[in-house]
Motif scaffolding. Structure first.
Motif, PDB file in Angstrom:
ATOM      1  N   LEU A 198      12.290  -2.174   0.665  1.00 50.97           N
ATOM      2  CA  LEU A 198      11.882  -1.495  -0.551  1.00 50.97           C
ATOM      3  C   LEU A 198      12.247  -0.031  -0.405  1.00 50.97           C
ATOM      4  CD1 LEU A 198      10.093  -1.927  -3.149  1.00 50.97           C
ATOM      5  CD2 LEU A 198       8.254  -0.964  -1.773  1.00 50.97           C
ATOM      6  N   THR A 199      12.978   0.525  -1.366  1.00 50.68           N
ATOM      7  CA  THR A 199      13.366   1.926  -1.233  1.00 50.68           C
ATOM      8  C   THR A 199      12.666   2.776  -2.281  1.00 50.68           C
ATOM      9  OG1 THR A 199      15.283   1.590  -2.633  1.00 50.68           O
ATOM     10  CG2 THR A 199      15.621   1.376  -0.267  1.00 50.68           C
ATOM     11  N   LEU A 200      12.394   4.030  -1.903  1.00 53.26           N
ATOM     12  CA  LEU A 200      11.732   4.990  -2.790  1.00 53.26           C
ATOM     13  C   LEU A 200      12.566   6.259  -2.799  1.00 53.26           C
ATOM     14  CD1 LEU A 200       8.228   4.604  -1.130  1.00 53.26           C
ATOM     15  CD2 LEU A 200       8.924   3.505  -3.233  1.00 53.26           C
ATOM     16  N   GLY A 201      12.544   6.956  -3.917  1.00 47.35           N
ATOM     17  CA  GLY A 201      13.283   8.210  -3.992  1.00 47.35           C
ATOM     18  C   GLY A 201      14.780   7.965  -3.856  1.00 47.35           C
ATOM     19  N   GLN A 202      15.481   8.935  -3.256  1.00 42.24           N
ATOM     20  CA  GLN A 202      16.927   8.814  -3.122  1.00 42.24           C
ATOM     21  C   GLN A 202      17.238   8.244  -1.750  1.00 42.24           C
ATOM     22  OE1 GLN A 202      17.344  12.985  -4.160  1.00 42.24           O
ATOM     23  NE2 GLN A 202      18.746  12.372  -5.795  1.00 42.24           N
ATOM     24  N   ALA A 203      17.481   6.955  -1.729  1.00 45.58           N
ATOM     25  CA  ALA A 203      17.680   6.267  -0.459  1.00 45.58           C
ATOM     26  C   ALA A 203      18.994   5.509  -0.496  1.00 45.58           C
ATOM     27  CB  ALA A 203      16.525   5.305  -0.212  1.00 45.58           C
ATOM     28  N   PRO A 204      19.584   5.276   0.675  1.00 43.82           N
ATOM     29  CA  PRO A 204      20.813   4.479   0.709  1.00 43.82           C
ATOM     30  C   PRO A 204      20.531   3.012   0.386  1.00 43.82           C
ATOM     31  CG  PRO A 204      20.176   5.196   2.919  1.00 43.82           C
ATOM     32  CD  PRO A 204      19.208   5.799   1.981  1.00 43.82           C
ATOM     33  N   GLY A 205      21.592   2.216   0.319  1.00 47.48           N
ATOM     34  CA  GLY A 205      21.472   0.814  -0.063  1.00 47.48           C
ATOM     35  C   GLY A 205      20.775  -0.016   0.998  1.00 47.48           C
ATOM     36  N   ARG A 206      20.265  -1.190   0.532  1.00 48.57           N
ATOM     37  CA  ARG A 206      19.488  -2.081   1.377  1.00 48.57           C
ATOM     38  C   ARG A 206      20.274  -2.526   2.619  1.00 48.57           C
ATOM     39  NH1 ARG A 206      19.424  -7.509   1.767  1.00 48.57           N
ATOM     40  NH2 ARG A 206      17.446  -8.500   2.317  1.00 48.57           N
ATOM     41  N   ASP A 207      21.552  -2.895   2.416  1.00 44.58           N
ATOM     42  CA  ASP A 207      22.324  -3.453   3.534  1.00 44.58           C
ATOM     43  C   ASP A 207      22.457  -2.463   4.678  1.00 44.58           C
ATOM     44  OD1 ASP A 207      22.524  -5.715   2.131  1.00 44.58           O
ATOM     45  OD2 ASP A 207      24.606  -5.426   1.482  1.00 44.58           O
ATOM     46  N   PRO A 267      10.469  -6.860  13.014  1.00 47.68           N
ATOM     47  CA  PRO A 267      11.316  -5.687  12.726  1.00 47.68           C
ATOM     48  C   PRO A 267      10.879  -5.007  11.433  1.00 47.68           C
ATOM     49  CG  PRO A 267      12.482  -7.693  12.144  1.00 47.68           C
ATOM     50  CD  PRO A 267      11.152  -8.116  12.706  1.00 47.68           C
ATOM     51  N   ASN A 268       9.707  -4.404  11.462  1.00 47.43           N
ATOM     52  CA  ASN A 268       9.172  -3.732  10.287  1.00 47.43           C
ATOM     53  C   ASN A 268       9.175  -2.226  10.524  1.00 47.43           C
ATOM     54  OD1 ASN A 268       8.709  -6.328   9.509  1.00 47.43           O
ATOM     55  ND2 ASN A 268       6.495  -6.245   9.803  1.00 47.43           N
ATOM     56  N   TYR A 269       9.728  -1.496   9.557  1.00 48.68           N
ATOM     57  CA  TYR A 269       9.872  -0.052   9.736  1.00 48.68           C
ATOM     58  C   TYR A 269       9.502   0.689   8.462  1.00 48.68           C
ATOM     59  CZ  TYR A 269      12.671  -1.205  13.840  1.00 48.68           C
ATOM     60  OH  TYR A 269      13.093  -1.704  15.041  1.00 48.68           O
ATOM     61  N   VAL A 270       9.078   1.934   8.675  1.00 50.31           N
ATOM     62  CA  VAL A 270       9.059   2.890   7.571  1.00 50.31           C
ATOM     63  C   VAL A 270      10.101   3.944   7.934  1.00 50.31           C
ATOM     64  CG1 VAL A 270       7.722   4.563   6.272  1.00 50.31           C
ATOM     65  CG2 VAL A 270       6.622   2.485   7.118  1.00 50.31           C
ATOM     66  N   LEU A 271      10.976   4.240   7.002  1.00 53.68           N
ATOM     67  CA  LEU A 271      12.038   5.217   7.259  1.00 53.68           C
ATOM     68  C   LEU A 271      11.991   6.306   6.197  1.00 53.68           C
ATOM     69  CD1 LEU A 271      13.555   2.087   7.354  1.00 53.68           C
ATOM     70  CD2 LEU A 271      15.056   3.464   8.757  1.00 53.68           C
ATOM     71  N   TRP A 272      12.246   7.526   6.645  1.00 53.52           N
ATOM     72  CA  TRP A 272      12.365   8.647   5.709  1.00 53.52           C
ATOM     73  C   TRP A 272      13.773   9.225   5.840  1.00 53.52           C
ATOM     74  CZ3 TRP A 272       7.884   7.935   8.597  1.00 53.52           C
ATOM     75  CH2 TRP A 272       6.691   7.816   7.874  1.00 53.52           C
ATOM     76  N   GLY A 275       0.827  -1.204   0.000  1.00 53.73           N
ATOM     77  CA  GLY A 275       0.000   0.000   0.000  1.00 53.73           C
ATOM     78  C   GLY A 275       0.859   1.251   0.000  1.00 53.73           C
ATOM     79  N   LEU A 276       1.873   1.280   0.866  1.00 54.93           N
ATOM     80  CA  LEU A 276       2.739   2.459   0.949  1.00 54.93           C
ATOM     81  C   LEU A 276       3.524   2.637  -0.345  1.00 54.93           C
ATOM     82  CD1 LEU A 276       4.104   2.123   4.591  1.00 54.93           C
ATOM     83  CD2 LEU A 276       2.411   3.746   3.749  1.00 54.93           C
ATOM     84  N   ALA A 277       3.981   1.529  -0.906  1.00 54.19           N
ATOM     85  CA  ALA A 277       4.791   1.611  -2.120  1.00 54.19           C
ATOM     86  C   ALA A 277       3.969   2.078  -3.312  1.00 54.19           C
ATOM     87  CB  ALA A 277       5.431   0.251  -2.410  1.00 54.19           C
ATOM     88  N   SER A 278       2.657   1.943  -3.219  1.00 54.58           N
ATOM     89  CA  SER A 278       1.823   2.331  -4.354  1.00 54.58           C
ATOM     90  C   SER A 278       1.664   3.852  -4.446  1.00 54.58           C
ATOM     91  CB  SER A 278       0.450   1.667  -4.246  1.00 54.58           C
ATOM     92  OG  SER A 278      -0.306   2.277  -3.219  1.00 54.58           O
ATOM     93  N   VAL A 279       2.007   4.570  -3.392  1.00 58.52           N
ATOM     94  CA  VAL A 279       1.875   6.038  -3.425  1.00 58.52           C
ATOM     95  C   VAL A 279       3.196   6.678  -2.983  1.00 58.52           C
ATOM     96  CG1 VAL A 279      -0.612   6.253  -3.209  1.00 58.52           C
ATOM     97  CG2 VAL A 279       0.724   5.830  -1.175  1.00 58.52           C
ATOM     98  N   PRO A 280       4.269   6.462  -3.774  1.00 55.86           N
ATOM     99  CA  PRO A 280       5.606   6.913  -3.340  1.00 55.86           C
ATOM    100  C   PRO A 280       5.681   8.422  -3.099  1.00 55.86           C
ATOM    101  CG  PRO A 280       5.641   6.211  -5.649  1.00 55.86           C
ATOM    102  CD  PRO A 280       4.303   5.804  -5.088  1.00 55.86           C
ATOM    103  N   GLU A 281       5.019   9.211  -3.968  1.00 59.07           N
ATOM    104  CA  GLU A 281       5.103  10.672  -3.814  1.00 59.07           C
ATOM    105  C   GLU A 281       4.507  11.103  -2.481  1.00 59.07           C
ATOM    106  OE1 GLU A 281       6.564  12.834  -5.841  1.00 59.07           O
ATOM    107  OE2 GLU A 281       7.240  11.135  -7.051  1.00 59.07           O
ATOM    108  N   THR A 282       3.366  10.538  -2.164  1.00 57.63           N
ATOM    109  CA  THR A 282       2.688  10.881  -0.917  1.00 57.63           C
ATOM    110  C   THR A 282       3.554  10.504   0.272  1.00 57.63           C
ATOM    111  OG1 THR A 282       0.659  10.282  -2.062  1.00 57.63           O
ATOM    112  CG2 THR A 282       0.494  10.646   0.297  1.00 57.63           C
TER     113      THR A 282
END
Lengths: 753, 155
Positions: A370-379, A429-434, A344-351
């Motif tokens: 899952l990364t959106l926009g300009q984000a650092p690497g997965r590891d 361990p589930n997070y949303v990070l900005w 759901g979150l990934a479907s509205v990346p701009e928001t």
């Protein structure tokens, strides 16, 4: 003081942060101070400056009652003094008084501190003209920005007071002041846009500015006038001059004024939401006294400005909070529309990015990132999350300076110097990070940077612009952004719970519907079959017992009745098989498709009597599937191929397989009557037929069975055909289990031809 | 002693008629006792109610419909298999459907055969005939039942 924002003159803080500026023991001599016992108005302390203003030594006044010294026609001076000092630490302008010994009029301001009254006398300035504030409030309300309000304020204050330069500045989070408005006369340098380091105003001075919002220094080169005696005899302690307007000035502040080339100053505090938001500072190159009435008016104006700024802030904050609520609502409805919170979150990346005014974001779900926009690497994100699970107990974490958490994060500061993270599961361990990048900006300090402890350099500080690049932090996470993130977190955990409940509810509902379907098909199988059997039975018996008396036409009708009843019986049987296929559990095993094909060909041998059929059988793999159902599916396809090639000589039927996406595509191709691709959508539906009954018999359920079987194995079916040129049916079966995708034995190649 | 009868338990009059015709066509000599539900069949088997006065002895075979009023075929089968005097009587389940759950339960309860009545009448006649011949004639019944008695009589 944040070390990453090196500010000039840090030594000033060091030398005066501990200075007891509220008890200097002396005052500025342009007025005089009497400390009185509040009960009888007896004089406890007097400033040395009474000598200058009243022509008597301070000691001569001690012990006398003030009421007896001043002109007091109605004999109520003490009463008025006491009434004006009911509240503590609240200076009150008692009006103009004159002494019986003459010496002119004095403006008297009194305030109470414990049992003492501090009475400050300033010689009244004759001929004071008070200009009205006019429509200041109206004009301030029309300003679009806070800077414009400050602009208006400094202009007005300069007019009221006649100071040579008036500046307004706003403190940032680190306490540095940026000059955002200025008016100055020719000959004064401009400070507009410059930054004054936090160290220019030590902490205890800031707290004094917060409570006592105006500070006047008419002449920086004054001779301090000590109190006599030094301590209050009633308490044995120095008198607290926090609220005394005449309070003597800290030497470092005087040095600061000297370096600035300023001899008179007035400072007014801009207090917004209980916080020292900024200051308005007035400077004059020469000594300058401002009449009390003008000071009072200026003070009022600054309070209006403070309220205006507060209103703008509240308005902007409310607007931003409203916007955040709107964005959070969009995020929640996106989550509600998708199976999972991450989807759901990934479907509205701009928001999602807008929500935190972030340049990048990540959604971490266990090991998935899952990364959106300009984000650092997965590891490195997963590494950060591992830390968060230990440090962010409240479920919310934020920093402007991620490298401060651990040095390994320094390398990603161009993408993620600022991090705001919320945990969205209590268990996992589930997070949303900005993420926000490092905020690099150039500012100009007002003056160079003297070495720490270098008093001489501080004194010689010039206030010319001194540039510096500021880095090491992202833009600040605003309080409303943190609040909204916390609210979003609560809502997401709610969504997760509700989804779980919905799923449980759906499972119940499905179970119930399945039971109903089972009951329905059970009833169909028993109750529908019986009358069909009866029709067929009686038709047969009628023919058998009464056939001789029937006309040829009646005999034909009877045969049709019998045929139809039997066909209806087959339809019911086919439908039941179809329904059972959806309900019964799969029993997957290793299935050798080549063997299955051989069995089916044997079973169908009777249909091939008198037919010329050319079989092309490629190698078929072993797959992991339900053997009986796979048999049924392949048998359906092969019997169709035999049926629809009835008119071909020879009929060519080809069976093969191809490896794809870790699974297998199995196909059956024939050179029969084919079909028009525009009907391909109907091909696999229940009771869908593309041919007339008299051309090709059938129940219309065979391919629906094939589709159901394949879909229950997690695969899919499709077909290609050309009218009169043949058809190809494809089954894709995924490699459901590691053992299931076992390749064909080494001697066999994948596909021939 | 007469041939032991075949007990037919069938509620539907058309099925009843068609089954009787099929039995007739197979030219079995056995009498056919007709009961219309599980309870009546149990009365017959237990010689009670309206069957209080019938001669003793169990039928050669019970042709039992699955769906019956009052007591259905599976319930009756269960009672037969748990009843001391009836346990060994062959029971053939006749049913409209090949519904798997019924089939599994019937075998679990000890049915001797399970026959889905074909829609096609000649097939139905053949199936009933085969069943009658197998269970009433060819099958060696448990001791004390009718064919053994008849064989002894003939000897």
């Amino acid at each position: 003081m944040p070390s990453q924002s090196p500010a000039p003159s840090t030594n000033v803080t060091d030398s005066c942060a501990s200075e007891p500026i509220h008890i200097p023991g002396s005052i500025q001599p342009h007025g005089f101070l009497l400390v009185l016992d509040r009960t009888h108005g007896g004089i406890l302390q007097a400033s040395e400056s009474v000598r200058r203003h009243l022509g008597v030594p301070p000691a001569a006044l001690l012990g006398q009652e003030l009421a007896g010294l001043v002109q007091d026609p109605d004999d109520r001076f003490l009463e008025r003094l006491q009434a004006a000092t009911q509240a503590e630490r609240a200076p009150f302008h008692l009006g103009s008084v004159s002494f019986q010994t003459g010496h002119g009029d004095f403006d008297l301001v009194v305030h109470r501190d414990g049992g003492a009254i501090l009475a400050e006398f300033e010689p009244a300035i004759p001929g004071t003209q008070l200009a009205g504030l006019g429509d200041f409030v109206g004009r301030a309300q029309q300003c679009e920005t806070v800077d414009a309000i400050c602009e208006l304020a400094v202009e007005e204050i300069k007019k009221l007071t006649g100071f040579g330069r008036v500046v307004a500045y706003e403190f940032n989070a680190e306490g540095h002041g940026r000059v955002n408005a200025e008016r100055h006369d020719p000959g004064y340098v401009s400070f507009l846009g410059l930054h004054f380091p936090a160290s220019d105003i030590p902490a205890q001075a800031r707290s004094l500015y917060l409570v006592n919002r105006m500070r006047c220094i008419p002449d920086a080169r004054y001779e301090p006038s000590p109190l006599v005696p030094r301590d209050n005899p009633a308490t044995g302690a120095p008198t607290d001059l926090s609220f005394a307007e005449l309070r003597s000035v800290s030497p470092s502040h005087l040095r600061h004024m000297e370096a600035m080339g300023v001899q008179a100053s007035m400072s007014l505090s801009l207090v917004v939401q209980g916080r020292l938001w900024g200051m308005i500072s007035c400077h004059h190159a020469l000594p300058r006294r401002i009449p009390l009435a003008v000071r009072t008016q200026t003070n009022l104006l600054v309070q209006i400005v403070s309220l205006q700024i507060e209103a703008r802030h509240a308005q902007a904050e409310a607007g931003r909070r409203h916007e955040l609520q709107h964005l959070a609502g969009a995020l929640l409805s996106a989550m509600a529309e998708h199976d999972s919170v991450p989807a759901g979150l990934a479907s509205v990346p701009e928001t999602l990015l807008d929500f935190a005014r972030a340049t990048g974001a990540a959604i971490v779900h266990g090991d998935d990132c899952l990364t959106l926009g300009q984000a650092p690497g997965r590891d490195i994100i997963l590494m950060l999350c591992a830390r968060l699970s230990r440090i962010a107990k409240s479920g919310l974490f934020h920093t402007r300076d991620l490298p401060a958490l651990a040095p390994e994060f320094a390398k990603i500061r161009e993408l993620a110097c600022g991090v705001l993270a919320i945990s969205i599961s209590e268990l996992h361990p589930n997070y949303v990070l900005w993420f926000r990048p490092e905020w690099v900006r150039n500012i100009h300090w007002a003056g160079g940077q003297p070495a720490p402890g270098d008093e001489a350099a501080a004194a010689e500080r010039n206030f010319r612009p001194w540039p510096q690049e500021i880095r090491g932090q992202s833009l600040a996470w605003e309080p409303w952004e943190l609040d909204s993130a916390a609210e979003l977190r609560t809502a997401i955990t709610g969504v997760v719970l509700r989804k779980a409940e919905e799923l449980a509810g759906l499972a119940d509902e499905l179970g119930r519907i399945n039971q109903e379907l089972e009951a329905f098909s059970y009833s169909v199988s028993h109750d529908l079959r019986a009358p069909l059997r009866h029709i067929a039975g009686y038709a047969e018996l009628l023919q058998e017992y009464e056939g001789k008396q029937l006309s040829a036409r009646a005999t034909r009708y009877l045969a049709n009745i019998n045929d139809s009843a039997r066909f209806a019986g087959r339809l019911v049987d086919a439908l039941l098989t179809f329904s059972q296929m959806g309900r019964s559990a799969l029993k997957p095993t290793q299935v050798n498709l080549a063997q299955t094909l051989e069995q089916i060909r044997n079973e169908l041998a009777p249909d091939l009597q008198g037919r010329e059929v050319e079989w092309i059988a490629h190698d078929l793999p072993a797959i992991y599937a339900d053997a009986a159902y796979m048999h049924l599916a392949l048998r359906n396809l092969l019997s169709n191929a035999i049926k629809y090639t009835r008119d071909r000589t020879p009929a060519v039927i080809e069976v093969g397989a191809d490896a794809r996406d870790g699974g297998h595509v199995i196909y059956v191709r024939d050179n029969g009557v084919g079909f028009d691709m525009k009907y391909v959508g109907k091909l696999f539906g229940v009771f869908q037929r593309l041919h007339r009954m008299e051309d090709f018999e059938g129940t219309g359920i065979g391919l629906a069975n094939v589709r159901r079987i394949v879909e229950r194995h997690g695969g899919r079916v499709w077909a290609e055909g050309v009218p009169d040129r043949g058809a190809t049916f494809y089954l894709f079966l995924p490699g459901a289990e590691p053992s299931a995708t076992a390749a064909p034995s080494p001697s066999k190649k994948k596909l021939r031809g | 002693m007469m041939l032991k009868p075949i007990l037919l338990v069938e509620d539907n009059p058309r099925d009843l008629e068609l089954t009787l015709i099929a039995l007739e066509k197979s030219q079995l000599a056995n009498d056919v006792v007709i009961t219309r539900d599980g309870a009546e069949a149990l009365d017959y088997l237990s010689r009670r109610g309206s069957y209080l006065d019938r001669p003793p002895g169990n039928p050669a075979v019970i042709l039992l419909d699955l769906k019956l009023p009052k007591m259905d075929g599976l319930e009756l089968l269960k009672l037969i298999r748990t009843s001391e005097g009836l346990r060994n009587v062959p029971v053939v389940m006749l049913t409209s459907s090949n519904e798997e759950s019924d089939l599994v339960r019937a075998y679990a309860l000890g049915v001797n055969a399970y026959v889905v009545k074909p829609v096609n009448f000649p097939d139905f006649v053949r199936a009933i005939g085969d069943l009658g011949v197998f269970w009433a004639v060819l099958n060696e019944p448990p001791p004390g039942s009718l064919r053994r008695a008849r064989t002894l009589q003939q000897e």
